[in-house]
Design a protein around this motif. Sequence first.
Motif, PDB file in Angstrom:
ATOM      1  N   LEU A  48       0.831  -1.204   0.000  1.00  0.00           N
ATOM      2  CA  LEU A  48       0.000   0.000   0.000  1.00  0.00           C
ATOM      3  C   LEU A  48       0.870   1.261   0.000  1.00  0.00           C
ATOM      4  O   LEU A  48       0.625   2.198  -0.772  1.00  0.00           O
ATOM      5  CB  LEU A  48      -0.947  -0.004   1.203  1.00  0.00           C
ATOM      6  N   TYR A  52       1.325   4.287  -2.758  1.00  0.00           N
ATOM      7  CA  TYR A  52       1.196   5.715  -2.458  1.00  0.00           C
ATOM      8  C   TYR A  52       2.424   6.492  -2.914  1.00  0.00           C
ATOM      9  O   TYR A  52       2.312   7.560  -3.535  1.00  0.00           O
ATOM     10  CB  TYR A  52       0.962   5.944  -0.960  1.00  0.00           C
ATOM     11  N   THR A  92       4.364   2.869   8.141  1.00  0.00           N
ATOM     12  CA  THR A  92       4.132   1.579   7.494  1.00  0.00           C
ATOM     13  C   THR A  92       4.613   0.432   8.371  1.00  0.00           C
ATOM     14  O   THR A  92       3.912  -0.570   8.547  1.00  0.00           O
ATOM     15  CB  THR A  92       4.855   1.524   6.129  1.00  0.00           C
ATOM     16  N   TYR A 171      -8.230   4.081   3.188  1.00  0.00           N
ATOM     17  CA  TYR A 171      -6.890   4.354   2.663  1.00  0.00           C
ATOM     18  C   TYR A 171      -6.668   3.613   1.346  1.00  0.00           C
ATOM     19  O   TYR A 171      -6.080   4.151   0.404  1.00  0.00           O
ATOM     20  CB  TYR A 171      -5.807   3.957   3.664  1.00  0.00           C
ATOM     21  N   ILE A 172      -7.150   2.378   1.283  1.00  0.00           N
ATOM     22  CA  ILE A 172      -7.022   1.589   0.051  1.00  0.00           C
ATOM     23  C   ILE A 172      -7.878   2.201  -1.056  1.00  0.00           C
ATOM     24  O   ILE A 172      -7.455   2.279  -2.216  1.00  0.00           O
ATOM     25  CB  ILE A 172      -7.390   0.114   0.305  1.00  0.00           C
ATOM     26  N   ALA A 175      -6.112   5.227  -2.505  1.00  0.00           N
ATOM     27  CA  ALA A 175      -5.003   4.791  -3.359  1.00  0.00           C
ATOM     28  C   ALA A 175      -5.526   4.253  -4.688  1.00  0.00           C
ATOM     29  O   ALA A 175      -4.949   4.529  -5.744  1.00  0.00           O
ATOM     30  CB  ALA A 175      -4.170   3.734  -2.641  1.00  0.00           C
ATOM     31  N   THR A 176      -6.623   3.524  -4.643  1.00  0.00           N
ATOM     32  CA  THR A 176      -7.204   2.962  -5.857  1.00  0.00           C
ATOM     33  C   THR A 176      -7.671   4.066  -6.798  1.00  0.00           C
ATOM     34  O   THR A 176      -7.456   3.995  -8.013  1.00  0.00           O
ATOM     35  CB  THR A 176      -8.374   2.014  -5.511  1.00  0.00           C
TER      36      THR A 176
END
Length: 192
Positions: A48, A52, A92, A171-172, A175-176
């Motif tokens: 992830l 980013y 992270t 958050y995903i 990013a997508t």
Amino acid sequence: MDRGRVEAFSDGVIAIIITIMVLELRPPHMADLAELRSVLPAFLAYVLSFIYLGIYWSNHHHMLHVVNTVTGPILWANLHLLFWLSLIPFATAWMGEHPLSTAPVALYGAVLFLSAMAWSILSSLLVRHEGPDSALAKAFGSDIKGKASLIAYALGIAAAFFLPLLSLALYIAVATVWLVPDRRIERVLNIS
């Protein structure tokens, strides 16, 4: 001041950030494929964060492509962005070790939020520097995607205190949305 130095410096810093982040990945202690499950959360957090950083690197490159010169405030705004991006490996690693824990998930979201704020400041300064009729100003427009991302990060930070899994989903999702290449600058300049 020529934009080339800013771009080269930023490229180097982002490359170092990615290198630091991958060095945080630790192999399992046992030589058994089943042991890979123990490092899966850290690996997924790395993926992830890598996405980013790739998004920031790509969009930074496109944004600077249309700028010829930079000013002192732009240099500082760029450093401000790089500062927040440099905290991604720490956030992270912590979230990778504690993937559904409130504090690490909230901190990860805070780093994403502050990186996005720094991006917004940098892009605003560049648009102001280039002028309201510039290709960059036309490409950015009202930047709905950027503003929606900030809202999603803020919601993700708040959700971390109640439902960390929802935070990760937000958050995903952001990013997508950004993983689909941002073609605004390419459309305005008609480049590929």
